[in-house]
Write an enzyme that holds these catalytic residues in place. Structure first.
Site, PDB file in Angstrom:
ATOM      1  N   GLN A 152      62.691  41.235 -34.475  1.00 30.40           N
ATOM      2  CA  GLN A 152      63.567  41.980 -33.548  1.00 30.40           C
ATOM      3  C   GLN A 152      64.888  41.249 -33.299  1.00 30.40           C
ATOM      4  OE1 GLN A 152      60.140  42.755 -30.656  1.00 30.40           O
ATOM      5  NE2 GLN A 152      61.365  44.589 -30.423  1.00 30.40           N
ATOM      6  N   HIS A 204      51.120  45.589 -30.063  1.00 34.85           N
ATOM      7  CA  HIS A 204      52.484  46.074 -30.318  1.00 34.85           C
ATOM      8  C   HIS A 204      53.288  45.022 -31.106  1.00 34.85           C
ATOM      9  CE1 HIS A 204      56.267  48.195 -28.706  1.00 34.85           C
ATOM     10  NE2 HIS A 204      56.760  47.066 -29.185  1.00 34.85           N
ATOM     11  N   GLU A 205      53.145  43.744 -30.703  1.00 34.67           N
ATOM     12  CA  GLU A 205      53.940  42.681 -31.350  1.00 34.67           C
ATOM     13  C   GLU A 205      53.447  42.398 -32.771  1.00 34.67           C
ATOM     14  OE1 GLU A 205      56.612  42.035 -29.996  1.00 34.67           O
ATOM     15  OE2 GLU A 205      56.135  42.828 -28.021  1.00 34.67           O
ATOM     16  N   HIS A 228      54.815  44.798 -35.107  1.00 32.91           N
ATOM     17  CA  HIS A 228      56.189  44.487 -35.550  1.00 32.91           C
ATOM     18  C   HIS A 228      56.173  43.569 -36.783  1.00 32.91           C
ATOM     19  CE1 HIS A 228      59.057  46.255 -32.785  1.00 32.91           C
ATOM     20  NE2 HIS A 228      58.459  45.773 -31.727  1.00 32.91           N
ATOM     21  N   CYS A 231      60.004  49.601 -26.227  1.00 34.59           N
ATOM     22  CA  CYS A 231      60.302  48.672 -27.316  1.00 34.59           C
ATOM     23  C   CYS A 231      61.764  48.259 -27.190  1.00 34.59           C
ATOM     24  CB  CYS A 231      60.046  49.335 -28.667  1.00 34.59           C
ATOM     25  SG  CYS A 231      60.356  48.234 -30.070  1.00 34.59           S
ATOM     26  N   LEU A 232      62.005  46.948 -27.256  1.00 32.66           N
ATOM     27  CA  LEU A 232      63.389  46.463 -27.122  1.00 32.66           C
ATOM     28  C   LEU A 232      64.245  46.914 -28.310  1.00 32.66           C
ATOM     29  CD1 LEU A 232      62.688  42.886 -25.719  1.00 32.66           C
ATOM     30  CD2 LEU A 232      63.238  44.977 -24.457  1.00 32.66           C
ATOM     31  N   GLY A 283      57.496  41.105 -24.369  1.00 33.99           N
ATOM     32  CA  GLY A 283      57.166  40.585 -25.685  1.00 33.99           C
ATOM     33  C   GLY A 283      58.371  40.661 -26.602  1.00 33.99           C
TER      34      GLY A 283
HETATM   35  O1  K1U Z   1      58.241  44.235 -28.610  1.00 29.56           O
HETATM   36  C1  K1U Z   1      58.994  44.763 -27.821  1.00 29.56           C
HETATM   37  O2  K1U Z   1      59.793  45.613 -28.183  1.00 29.56           O
HETATM   38  C2  K1U Z   1      58.925  44.393 -26.356  1.00 29.56           C
HETATM   39  C3  K1U Z   1      58.212  45.427 -25.504  1.00 29.56           C
HETATM   40  C4  K1U Z   1      56.733  45.064 -25.443  1.00 29.56           C
HETATM   41  C5  K1U Z   1      55.802  46.085 -24.877  1.00 29.56           C
HETATM   42  C6  K1U Z   1      56.028  46.750 -23.702  1.00 29.56           C
HETATM   43  C7  K1U Z   1      55.138  47.662 -23.202  1.00 29.56           C
HETATM   44  C8  K1U Z   1      53.995  47.915 -23.873  1.00 29.56           C
HETATM   45  C9  K1U Z   1      53.768  47.278 -25.045  1.00 29.56           C
HETATM   46  C10 K1U Z   1      54.670  46.363 -25.550  1.00 29.56           C
HETATM   47  C11 K1U Z   1      58.836  45.394 -24.119  1.00 29.56           C
HETATM   48  O3  K1U Z   1      58.789  44.412 -23.446  1.00 29.56           O
HETATM   49  S1  K1U Z   1      59.603  46.837 -23.564  1.00 29.56           S
HETATM   50  C12 K1U Z   1      60.154  46.415 -21.906  1.00 29.56           C
HETATM   51  C13 K1U Z   1      59.068  46.388 -20.913  1.00 29.56           C
HETATM   52  O4  K1U Z   1      57.993  46.899 -21.140  1.00 29.56           O
HETATM   53  C14 K1U Z   1      59.253  45.700 -19.606  1.00 29.56           C
HETATM   54  C15 K1U Z   1      60.466  45.232 -19.221  1.00 29.56           C
HETATM   55  C16 K1U Z   1      60.614  44.583 -18.005  1.00 29.56           C
HETATM   56  C17 K1U Z   1      59.554  44.426 -17.174  1.00 29.56           C
HETATM   57  C18 K1U Z   1      58.325  44.913 -17.551  1.00 29.56           C
HETATM   58  C19 K1U Z   1      58.178  45.546 -18.767  1.00 29.56           C
HETATM   59 ZN    ZN Z   2      58.730  46.601 -29.865  1.00 24.39          ZN
END
Ligand code: K1U
Ligand code: ZN
Length: 172
Positions: free
Chosen positions: A51, A136-137, A140, A94-95, A46
């Site tokens: 972000q 989560h999004e 944000h 979270c990125l 996401g």
């Molecule tokens: O919003 C963001 O920071 C993105 C975040 C979203 C998220 C992940 C997990 C639970 C809730 C919300 C991410 O994508 S973090 C990276 C991640 O989870 C992932 C990366 C590569 C493959 C699978 C997952």
């Molecule tokens: Zn996030």
């Protein structure tokens, strides 16, 4: 399509309340393309526009399991309509907080509404990772981070770590 730099904590932009999208223009379509490109490159499941530093209510998501069968979603002005009483614990990342993962409890199922890039209003039910991710999004878009659900001790620890890293980078 352009991969844009990610905004990382403690950048105060992450605490802004994003503004609704008024009209689907070519800039909005371009932003959606760039967000998807940035999200896939990260990689993440996401991304909210803030972000990449743009305070508008736009989200991209793709919770598909396989890279060969991408299912990109672009959500404009998304909102949660309903949440289940039952909760679910998921280890979130979270990125904007790289390489930090913690368990967060949220409603297990949600119903949400958004506008797609064609201007159509869509209502959708979600469970599993999609339910966690959309919450989560949307957080944000309201300046909320998943670390806000953790204890003050854990939140302070992670903030201190990233503040130090930001100071080091500014001095370098
Ligand atoms: O919003 C963001 O920071 C993105 C975040 C979203 C998220 C992940 C997990 C639970 C809730 C919300 C991410 O994508 S973090 C990276 C991640 O989870 C992932 C990366 C590569 C493959 C699978 C997952
Ligand atoms: Zn996030």
């Amino acid at each position: 399509m352009t991969i844009r730099p990610l905004v990382i904590i403690p950048d105060s932009k992450l605490r802004l309340i994003s503004e609704p999208v008024k009209e689907i223009t070519s800039e909005i379509r371009q932003l959606a393309d760039d967000m998807l490109e940035t999200m896939y490159d990260a990689p993440g499941v996401g991304l909210a526009a803030i972000q990449i530093g743009i305070p508008v209510r736009m989200v991209t998501m793709d919770v598909s399991k396989s890279e060969d069968e991408r299912q990109p979603m672009v959500l404009i002005n998304p909102e949660i309509l309903w949440t289940s009483e039952e909760k679910r614990i998921y280890e979130e990342g979270c990125l904007s907080i790289p390489e930090y993962y913690e368990e967060v409890e949220r409603p297990d199922r949600v119903r949400f509404r958004y506008m797609d890039l064609q201007g159509e209003t869509v209502e959708q039910d979600a469970d599993g990772l999609l339910a966690t991710c959309v919450q989560h999004e949307i957080d944000h878009l309201n300046g909320v981070l998943f670390i806000d659900y953790l204890s003050k001790l854990k939140r302070d620890r992670v903030m201190t770590k990233f503040k130090k890293a930001a100071r080091r980078e500014a001095g370098a």
